[in-house]
Design a protein around this motif. Structure first.
Motif, PDB file in Angstrom:
ATOM      1  N   LYS A  89       0.843  -1.195   0.000  1.00 44.40           N
ATOM      2  CA  LYS A  89       0.000   0.000   0.000  1.00 44.40           C
ATOM      3  C   LYS A  89       0.877   1.244   0.000  1.00 44.40           C
ATOM      4  CE  LYS A  89      -3.788   2.339   2.373  1.00 44.40           C
ATOM      5  NZ  LYS A  89      -4.673   2.373   3.570  1.00 44.40           N
ATOM      6  N   LYS A  90       1.931   1.215   0.840  1.00 44.84           N
ATOM      7  CA  LYS A  90       2.858   2.343   0.910  1.00 44.84           C
ATOM      8  C   LYS A  90       4.276   1.848   0.656  1.00 44.84           C
ATOM      9  CE  LYS A  90       0.295   5.364   4.071  1.00 44.84           C
ATOM     10  NZ  LYS A  90       0.378   6.129   5.342  1.00 44.84           N
ATOM     11  N   LEU A  91       4.915   2.417  -0.353  1.00 45.86           N
ATOM     12  CA  LEU A  91       6.292   2.074  -0.688  1.00 45.86           C
ATOM     13  C   LEU A  91       7.162   3.316  -0.551  1.00 45.86           C
ATOM     14  CD1 LEU A  91       8.474   0.159  -1.992  1.00 45.86           C
ATOM     15  CD2 LEU A  91       7.724   1.074  -4.203  1.00 45.86           C
ATOM     16  N   VAL A  92       8.230   3.196   0.226  1.00 49.56           N
ATOM     17  CA  VAL A  92       9.216   4.271   0.325  1.00 49.56           C
ATOM     18  C   VAL A  92      10.460   3.820  -0.427  1.00 49.56           C
ATOM     19  CG1 VAL A  92      10.741   5.596   1.837  1.00 49.56           C
ATOM     20  CG2 VAL A  92       8.353   5.215   2.483  1.00 49.56           C
ATOM     21  N   VAL A  93      10.907   4.652  -1.347  1.00 46.30           N
ATOM     22  CA  VAL A  93      12.107   4.369  -2.134  1.00 46.30           C
ATOM     23  C   VAL A  93      13.219   5.279  -1.639  1.00 46.30           C
ATOM     24  CG1 VAL A  93      13.138   4.332  -4.426  1.00 46.30           C
ATOM     25  CG2 VAL A  93      10.712   3.757  -4.145  1.00 46.30           C
ATOM     26  N   ILE A  94      14.322   4.700  -1.204  1.00 41.18           N
ATOM     27  CA  ILE A  94      15.486   5.488  -0.790  1.00 41.18           C
ATOM     28  C   ILE A  94      16.422   5.599  -1.986  1.00 41.18           C
ATOM     29  CG2 ILE A  94      17.416   5.686   0.820  1.00 41.18           C
ATOM     30  CD1 ILE A  94      15.883   3.902   2.767  1.00 41.18           C
ATOM     31  N   GLY A  95      16.485   6.795  -2.566  1.00 44.25           N
ATOM     32  CA  GLY A  95      17.343   7.014  -3.723  1.00 44.25           C
ATOM     33  C   GLY A  95      16.545   7.296  -4.979  1.00 44.25           C
ATOM     34  N   ALA A  96      16.842   8.432  -5.633  1.00 47.85           N
ATOM     35  CA  ALA A  96      16.108   8.835  -6.847  1.00 47.85           C
ATOM     36  C   ALA A  96      16.956   8.621  -8.090  1.00 47.85           C
ATOM     37  CB  ALA A  96      15.674  10.293  -6.736  1.00 47.85           C
ATOM     38  N   TYR A 153       5.290   0.187  -9.144  1.00 51.79           N
ATOM     39  CA  TYR A 153       4.349   0.033  -8.031  1.00 51.79           C
ATOM     40  C   TYR A 153       3.343   1.180  -7.946  1.00 51.79           C
ATOM     41  CZ  TYR A 153       6.744  -4.126  -6.538  1.00 51.79           C
ATOM     42  OH  TYR A 153       7.254  -5.410  -6.503  1.00 51.79           O
ATOM     43  N   ALA A 154       3.731   2.375  -8.406  1.00 47.54           N
ATOM     44  CA  ALA A 154       2.760   3.478  -8.450  1.00 47.54           C
ATOM     45  C   ALA A 154       1.632   3.140  -9.417  1.00 47.54           C
ATOM     46  CB  ALA A 154       3.463   4.766  -8.875  1.00 47.54           C
ATOM     47  N   ARG A 155       1.966   2.549 -10.562  1.00 44.03           N
ATOM     48  CA  ARG A 155       0.938   2.158 -11.536  1.00 44.03           C
ATOM     49  C   ARG A 155       0.042   1.056 -10.980  1.00 44.03           C
ATOM     50  NH1 ARG A 155       5.316   1.234 -16.293  1.00 44.03           N
ATOM     51  NH2 ARG A 155       5.967   3.382 -16.604  1.00 44.03           N
ATOM     52  N   LEU A 156       0.627   0.211 -10.127  1.00 44.73           N
ATOM     53  CA  LEU A 156      -0.143  -0.900  -9.557  1.00 44.73           C
ATOM     54  C   LEU A 156      -0.966  -0.486  -8.337  1.00 44.73           C
ATOM     55  CD1 LEU A 156       2.525  -3.746  -9.848  1.00 44.73           C
ATOM     56  CD2 LEU A 156       0.573  -3.329 -11.343  1.00 44.73           C
ATOM     57  N   GLY A 157      -0.858   0.787  -7.952  1.00 50.47           N
ATOM     58  CA  GLY A 157      -1.710   1.296  -6.875  1.00 50.47           C
ATOM     59  C   GLY A 157      -1.010   1.663  -5.590  1.00 50.47           C
TER      60      GLY A 157
END
Length: 462
Positions: free
Chosen positions: A170-177, A188-192
């Motif tokens: 439900k909530k994903l935090v990505v460390i590093g752009a 994962y944003a596309r998957l909701g």
């Protein structure tokens, strides 16, 4: 004890391409690989599986956002995550089996197991030792982490774990752009998922053209990704199902906490040289832990070479492939060459991002006189028809000679379009050479021609 002309340690893109080229040049060749399948990180847990998920999730995005406008009516598709992972695994299998077939076709021996080099001229695999006139280290790289961030590949994951999560978080935090974080964050944003990217610097995709960075970040924000910039991650705290990311903002040193179901650590990669026995051989290393090589990819130990992610340069599969082919040529007594100034980079989000050569910032820093030709995809008929008008093509050329120095693309099929410019740069072409070349209509490639025209009298469609 088997004896070979060449033994390559590692079967990733650098290693397997090198092995095939060595065999084509008549060298008795073996390749060491400890995985159950060939192809290294790229084919098994990197480039290929991530592109499968990017493609599948983009199809979902198209169905949800563009199908109705094209007159394609019906119920929006639901996500069967297990089936999507199965599709990804099938894609991996097709590619890794393909490499296995090429090894058999070219009579390359696969030495199954993890390799080490006890002394020059010998490679040990398990309990067996093999002789080799030449040894090439192509062992690739592994994910790098941060102090205070403990990876368990279940809740706090690297790209490897992110490709096989048990469920869509439900909530994903990505460390590093960087590239990996933005690609998988997009999936994962596309998957909701609610995706938040935490980046230490004030810009995404460090090292890229500044205009590209700003445009790309705006487009990703439109797609639902949130960004916390200038944030130094202090640590993560994880339970069996949840995690917290604690970070400090660099501007005021204030501490903050963000909750997540999954944390993706995408802070880059580091050379994988563990267990090779390099210390015992006295092989020189760089300050960054890379294997030091000369212009012919040879280490300071005669007969031992290194290519790909374990040496200096961008950690890109195609850079490793080029080096693999070049070092094979050198060993066969021919001339091996890699033009490091014409190695493209691609981010496989939607729109894609691609670059080659220098950035505008680098040209300003060196004081070189240059000109810019730019064209927006909103002026491209094919792009508008396909709901792909976001982004632009930007060409940088020498002001006096018109020679192309670099190019930067944000837009549809950018990863394919960039290669026209790569070929032009390889042959020392000018922007006018591109501008005078007929391009089929209607294609995305017309945007490249228009950008080249913009280096002269100006584009036609803007």
């Amino acid at each position: 004890m088997a004896s070979y002309d060449v033994i390559i340690i590692g079967s990733g893109p650098g290693g397997y391409v090198c092995a095939i080229r060595c065999a084509q040049l008549g060298l008795k060749t073996a390749c060491v690989e400890g995985r159950d399948t060939l192809g290294g990180t790229c084919l098994n847990v990197g480039c290929i599986p991530s592109k499968a998920l990017l493609h599948a999730s983009h199809m979902l995005h198209e169905a949800e956002h563009n199908f109705a406008a094209m007159g394609l009516k019906g119920k929006s598709p639901s996500v069967d995550w297990k089936q999507m992972l199965s599709y990804k695994e099938t894609t991996i299998e097709q590619n890794t089996k393909g490499i296995e077939f090429l090894f058999k076709k070219n009579k390359i021996d696969w030495l199954k197991g993890w390799g080490s080099v006890p002394e020059a001229g010998k490679v040990k695999v398990g309990d067996e030792a093999h002789e080799a006139k030449n040894i090439i280290i192509a062992s690739g790289s592994e994910p790098a982490s941060l102090p205070g961030v403990d990876v368990d590949e279940k809740v706090v994951v690297t790209s490897t774990g992110a490709l096989e999560l048990g469920r869509v978080p439900k909530k994903l935090v990505v460390i590093g752009a960087g590239v990996i974080g933005l690609e998988l964050g997009s999936v994962y944003a596309r998957l909701g998922s609610e995706v938040t990217v935490v980046e230490f610097l004030d810009v995404i995709t460090p090292g890229m053209d500044g205009e590209v960075q700003k445009t790309f970040q705006k487009l990703l924000k439109k797609q639902g990704l949130e960004f916390i910039m200038g944030a130094a991650v202090q640590k993560t705290e994880a339970t069996k199902t949840k995690a917290k990311v604690i970070y400090k903002l660099r501007k005021d040193d204030s501490e903050h906490v963000i909750d997540a179901d999954t944390v993706l650590v995408a802070t880059g990669r580091k050379p994988f040289t563990e267990g090779l026995g390099l210390d015992g051989l006295g092989i020189e290393m760089t300050k960054r832990g890379q294997i030091a090589v000369n212009k012919e990819w040879q280490t300071n130990v005669s007969g031992i070479y290194a290519i790909g992610d374990v040496i200096e340069g961008p950690m890109l599969a195609h850079k490793a492939e080029d080096e693999g082919m070049a070092v094979a040529e050198v060993i066969a007594g021919k001339h091996g060459h890699v033009n490091y100034g014409v190695i493209p980079g691609v981010i496989y989000t939607h729109p894609e991002v691609a670059n080659v050569g220098v950035t505008e910032e680098e040209l300003k820093e060196t004081g070189r006189d240059y000109k810019v030709g730019k064209f927006s995809f909103m002026g491209n008929g094919r792009a508008k028809a396909n709901f792909a008008g976001d982004g632009f093509v930007k060409i940088l050329a020498d002001k006096s000679t018109d020679r192309i120095l670099g190019a930067h693309i944000v837009g549809p099929a950018a990863g394919d379009l960039i290669h026209e410019i790569c070929v032009a740069m390889e042959f020392g072409a000018s922007a006018q050479d591109l501008a005078l070349t007929c391009h089929a209509h209607p294609t995305y490639s017309e945007a490249v021609r228009e950008a080249a025209l913009a280096c002269g009298d100006g584009p036609i469609h803007m």
